[in-house]
Scaffold this motif. Sequence first.
Motif, short mmCIF file in Angstrom:
data_model
loop_
_atom_site.label_atom_id
_atom_site.label_comp_id
_atom_site.label_asym_id
_atom_site.label_seq_id
_atom_site.Cartn_x
_atom_site.Cartn_y
_atom_site.Cartn_z
N TYR A 51 0.83 -1.21 0.00
CA TYR A 51 0.00 0.00 0.00
C TYR A 51 0.86 1.26 0.00
CZ TYR A 51 -4.04 2.94 1.00
OH TYR A 51 -5.04 3.88 0.92
N THR A 52 1.96 1.23 0.74
CA THR A 52 2.88 2.37 0.72
C THR A 52 3.47 2.57 -0.67
OG1 THR A 52 3.42 1.97 3.05
CG2 THR A 52 4.94 3.34 1.79
N ASN A 80 0.89 4.16 -3.05
CA ASN A 80 0.71 5.60 -2.82
C ASN A 80 1.89 6.40 -3.35
OD1 ASN A 80 -1.79 5.24 -1.59
ND2 ASN A 80 -0.91 5.04 0.45
N ARG A 84 1.56 6.53 -7.10
CA ARG A 84 0.48 7.44 -7.47
C ARG A 84 0.93 8.90 -7.39
NH1 ARG A 84 -4.91 6.22 -7.08
NH2 ARG A 84 -4.44 4.56 -5.58
N ASP A 100 -8.06 1.49 -8.13
CA ASP A 100 -9.21 2.21 -7.57
C ASP A 100 -10.53 1.59 -7.98
OD1 ASP A 100 -7.51 3.98 -6.33
OD2 ASP A 100 -7.63 5.48 -7.92
N SER A 146 -2.25 8.79 4.84
CA SER A 146 -2.91 10.09 4.89
C SER A 146 -3.89 10.12 6.06
CB SER A 146 -3.64 10.36 3.57
OG SER A 146 -4.66 9.40 3.37
N ASP A 165 -6.91 7.97 5.34
CA ASP A 165 -6.70 6.53 5.53
C ASP A 165 -6.66 6.18 7.02
OD1 ASP A 165 -6.65 6.08 2.83
OD2 ASP A 165 -4.47 6.21 2.66
#
Length: 452
Positions: A232-233, A236, A239, A268, A294, A297
């Motif tokens: 997940y890191t 991000n 992105r 997404d 964030s 999150d």
Amino acid sequence: YPFKPYHKNKVVEDDEDDFVDIAADVEDELVEAEQTPDDIKLGNNKQLNQNDNITISSDIGIPSPVLPTTDLQEDEFISDDDEEESNDIPSVLPSSIDNIHKQMLEIQHKTHTLVIRTRKLVGIMRSIAVIDQYVRNHENGPKNGFILDVQIRWNSTFFMLQRVIHHQLVVRSVFIYKFPTITAVQKSSLANAYLDYDQWDLMQALHDVLAPFEMATRSLSGKHYATLALAYTTINIIRFGLQSKENDSPYLALLKKSILAQFELYFDIKMTKTQKELMIIASYLDPEAHDELSEEDKQTAKTILPGLMKNVSQSIGNSSISTSSIVTKTKQTLTDKLKNMVGISTNVKLSSSLTIEHELVLFSQAIQSFESDFSSFWLQYRDRFSRLYRIALRVSIIPATSVPSESIFSVAGYVARKQRASLSSKSLRHLMVLKERHRLDALRTISDNSMY
């Protein structure tokens, strides 16, 4: 497509092995397709020039990437294959596609053509012995020559482009240097693979946009265990890297938009809600990934965790009761036996357990001030945050990729090859464990620390 696909030298199924050359028919239809009135228009309804340079619309604030070309005429270096490649996309696009989408389609087509031409150029420099020797002996050239990619491995294409860009001066000198021993056909093939300034700029932009993906692939595909928090890191970070910057070149800006559209489609739209929630929870419970989340999150994790903590509360209570009873049986003194005889409980009075809300608040304070890895944190706080500890174990054990299991199966397939077919399953299992014996000490350390 304005014409049907044909194949040159199509076999005629009859008694004789005759071949019909229909190349002339294909060329006629190509000419007709090129003469269609509805050509691709970009920007302020400007047609593409002869060099296929993109004219960016002025309403998005990006200057035109058209750069001055060399004195060499590009028409001299366009091969028949490149002319066929230029018709891979239809010349008439639906009117519903807006201007930016037309630009993205065009940059994809130009990128595809560039990769094919670069692959052809590298193949020529590797196959002609005198050119390959010239490249290897050049003071600024690659000692092992250029890399030819494997089309089904995108990272090999990235490394091919990287080496060509790094030794750009050597590649340019190949077109200037006079090789007396090469044939006219080889000279023509080399000339057809010529790269102009505009194509070099596009190659650099393609390299820049693929570099983070190559590093992310190595990060998630290494021998270490890729957790959901790490995945997940990484997502991000990628992105964020695909967002347009002020100093991006026009080509780089369009490539980022094109890749970002596909990136959002997979991460997404196609990613399920459960998958994303598990990745957020894993990142929230990992001290190394917690700070990268964030605020949105973090709030999502705080909303999901109470429900999961209620589900594990009962199992934690049962585990505590069974553990305390075992300790009572093994460490009973005569006084304890006397208390049991008269009906006095000998169980140690456990401290009042934390509420779910209180545990989340204390966890948030502890993880923000902690500066170490996942294992060290939960070895220290496993008893204090017992519910979150159980959730962290369940979520963090889920692999983000199939690389670890595929790697183990590949090694096992090599060990249990036909020359060692008599190995038993037990011996094979022991050999697989011994292969990772350098990690056994670390596992023993973690196991010993968990006993205290």
